[in-house]
Design an enzyme around this catalytic site. Structure first.
Site, PDB file in Angstrom:
ATOM      1  N   ASP A  94     -51.559 -24.720 -60.315  1.00 26.97           N
ATOM      2  CA  ASP A  94     -52.159 -25.361 -61.692  1.00 26.97           C
ATOM      3  C   ASP A  94     -53.538 -25.331 -62.535  1.00 26.97           C
ATOM      4  OD1 ASP A  94     -52.489 -28.082 -60.483  1.00 26.97           O
ATOM      5  OD2 ASP A  94     -53.120 -28.138 -62.548  1.00 26.97           O
TER       6      ASP A  94
ATOM      7  N   GLY B 147     -56.255 -29.165 -58.511  1.00 25.40           N
ATOM      8  CA  GLY B 147     -55.578 -28.737 -58.810  1.00 25.40           C
ATOM      9  C   GLY B 147     -55.638 -26.970 -58.387  1.00 25.40           C
ATOM     10  N   GLU B 148     -54.908 -26.362 -59.166  1.00 23.13           N
ATOM     11  CA  GLU B 148     -55.334 -24.556 -58.947  1.00 23.13           C
ATOM     12  C   GLU B 148     -54.676 -24.073 -57.720  1.00 23.13           C
ATOM     13  OE1 GLU B 148     -59.441 -23.699 -58.013  1.00 23.13           O
ATOM     14  OE2 GLU B 148     -60.122 -24.204 -59.978  1.00 23.13           O
ATOM     15  N   GLY B 149     -53.660 -25.316 -56.819  1.00 24.55           N
ATOM     16  CA  GLY B 149     -53.082 -24.994 -55.986  1.00 24.55           C
ATOM     17  C   GLY B 149     -53.816 -25.297 -54.199  1.00 24.55           C
TER      18      GLY B 149
END
Lengths: 358, 358
Positions: free
Chosen positions: A181, A323-325
């Site tokens: 995300d 975040g970002e995976g």
């Protein structure tokens, strides 16, 4: 649980997900680990992971599973209330950075050998780049502290788009679908979703996100309280909760969870926002949680509560709050190792090792 | 601390290790992480890991570091006392399995892209195979419950052989030197070393190893008590403690720690036995601990105490209790990720992202 599954398209997804995972495959994978030339259970969580994946994939020998990370970005009306250390334009700037390949998740996806699929679920200003999948539901959500973040139709559209993307990736052979995300303000949206769905108190699920100070944290808690007061969401209607309090990227990720679960993928969660999206998915289709793996637990206080709500134990606990995976990418080698052991290790018999530990 | 560094060869190693790690390189690596397009510190433990490696390698840009796992095997006099769920011949059988490529560590080393070097430090019956490095100190240790496990000369010979092996690997370009152990009875030896060196009570450091039952656990605690009573080791003389209570593979691994630290390698620990070997190394050369990274914490109760004694926090906590270097292999992707981020991520400036989080 009563869910309004009459909403377009969702009912069929929920029906497919309701098929139980394969307990026979789980037991056969456990027997396979037990026959390997090592003390029983000595690979701990890794064996539990491998047997879960066998149950999800409906085979005792899942083989190696190609992985993709779906990184969805969206902007949030909450961000206008000073709930983040960063201004809203950073969402779009990071989307451009993902496209250019210079962000943390680009590096980590490459290291993990995973495909990275970047989705514009609704940032304020679109970023045109061939590597960005445009699934724009709108130019950022409305301010949920005064009314719904999006319409019910938008929430359903986002879920449907996410589910279709997951099914597309599954059809291309992806077996592990990881979530990522990006969205300035999205830990506030995630906190609001959790207060409504777990339920939980606003101050129990609001944390410092990527780094707000004390005043910012107080503004987050206040924003969540006002969003609940303005929308009075009904936990028995998770799509309604998502529309009232959520974000476009979170709604798309809810769809990715549902589509991935329906398609038999292992759904690998990242941090708190992806956890909140997964919680919405599990409230829509409870059996979806059986297809989820928690990559890590972040310091965000709501994350532990979400994982407990989903019945998941995290693989990693590294203080990650990007975040970002990123946490999902870091957990992928553990998934790969669990599967490689199942596939490649010799048994006691093959190795000629005395199996005294029966 | 007074150590008998007059023992042959050790004094020079200790002197080399006493050079502090490079705090300038650590600070420069921290600044480099801080400039990357992500909130400061948002990669948590991974950033701490990368900055530690920078300090050890004496450069803010350590690059990618080739990794090798030194897996040392040895047999133990303790094993004659029923302290393990497995009979002693399993050590040699597993050595043959490592050579044949069918063990867990073969799979995990391959997954991690690490070289695996298997060492016979003294199993009961030698296993002839071109891929096994023979550094045999003897055909298993003597029964430490009635007298020293080995002579002081044997302990020094093992340390010297391990240190030479580490320096050989470092000269070949290895930057991360991971430790692995195999030896039926070696968690008993590790527990005995910890009782003497931490110090700790025998029942606080004895656990179920690869799976002994209650009676076996009671025999372990009793064996450790008898070994302490028979040898009365002096904690101020770590080489003497190692000779009295240790194992050949643990002594070789102590040498690998010392040689690796002297050569500027990152020394990556595995479970409890490698932790005990590392503790001996740190008692001989305290600065060695600054070059160590704890890959994981096992359920073995002594392991947490050893890591605390070394001042190390584990990266993983997955219930692993296999040994072989399996936890170290599983942590290698995290090491690789920390270094890749330092090397490949764009800065705020390069990415054109607003850096509001200063």
């Amino acid at each position: 649980m009563t869910t309004r599954t009459a909403d377009t398209g969702l009912a069929e997804l929920v029906e497919r997900i309701s098929r139980p995972v394969d307990e026979g495959a789980r037991a056969a994978a456990r027997a396979s680990y037990d026959a390997k030339a090592k003390p029983r259970g000595s690979l701990g969580t890794l064996e539990d992971l491998g047997t879960r994946i066998a149950a999800i994939r409906r085979t005792a020998s899942p083989g190696r599973l190609p992985a993709a990370i779906v990184l969805a970005a969206g902007d949030h009306g909450y961000a206008r209330g000073g709930v983040s250390a960063y201004p809203p334009e950073v969402t779009g700037q990071m989307l451009a950075t993902f496209a250019a390949g210079g962000a943390a998740i680009n590096v980590l996806a490459r290291e993990a050998g995973a495909r990275l699929l970047v989705v514009d679920a609704g940032v304020l200003e679109p970023v045109a780049h061939p590597s960005i999948r445009p699934l724009r539901i709108g130019p950022g959500t409305a301010d949920a502290t005064v009314g719904p973040a999006m319409s019910r139709e938008q929430a359903l559209e986002a879920i449907s788009a996410g589910a279709a993307l997951a099914e597309e990736l599954a059809a291309e052979g992806v077996g592990v679908l990881a979530l990522g995300d990006m969205g300035i303000g999205n830990t506030t949206a995630a906190a609001a979703l959790c207060t409504a769905l777990l339920p939980a108190a606003p101050d129990a699920v609001c944390g410092r996100g990527t780094g707000v100070d004390d005043d910012g944290l107080a503004r987050k808690v206040d924003a969540v309280r006002r969003a609940l007061a303005a929308n009075r969401p009904d936990a028995a209607d998770p799509v309604g909760v998502l529309a009232a309090l959520g974000g476009f990227e979170l709604a798309v990720l809810t769809g990715v969870c549902l589509g991935g679960a329906a398609a038999g993928c292992v759904v690998l969660l990242d941090g708190f926002p992806t956890g909140a999206a997964a919680l919405v998915a599990a409230r829509i289709a409870p059996a979806a949680a059986e297809r989820m793996v928690a990559s890590h637990r972040s310091p965000e206080p709501g994350h532990a509560l979400v994982l407990a709500g989903l019945g998941l134990r995290p693989l990693l606990d590294l203080g990650l709050r990007l975040g970002e995976g990123s946490g999902a990418a870091l957990a992928l080698p553990l998934v790969g190792a669990a599967l490689a052991l199942l596939e490649d290790m010799a048994t006691f018999g093959e190795a000629g090792v005395t199996d005294a530990g029966r």
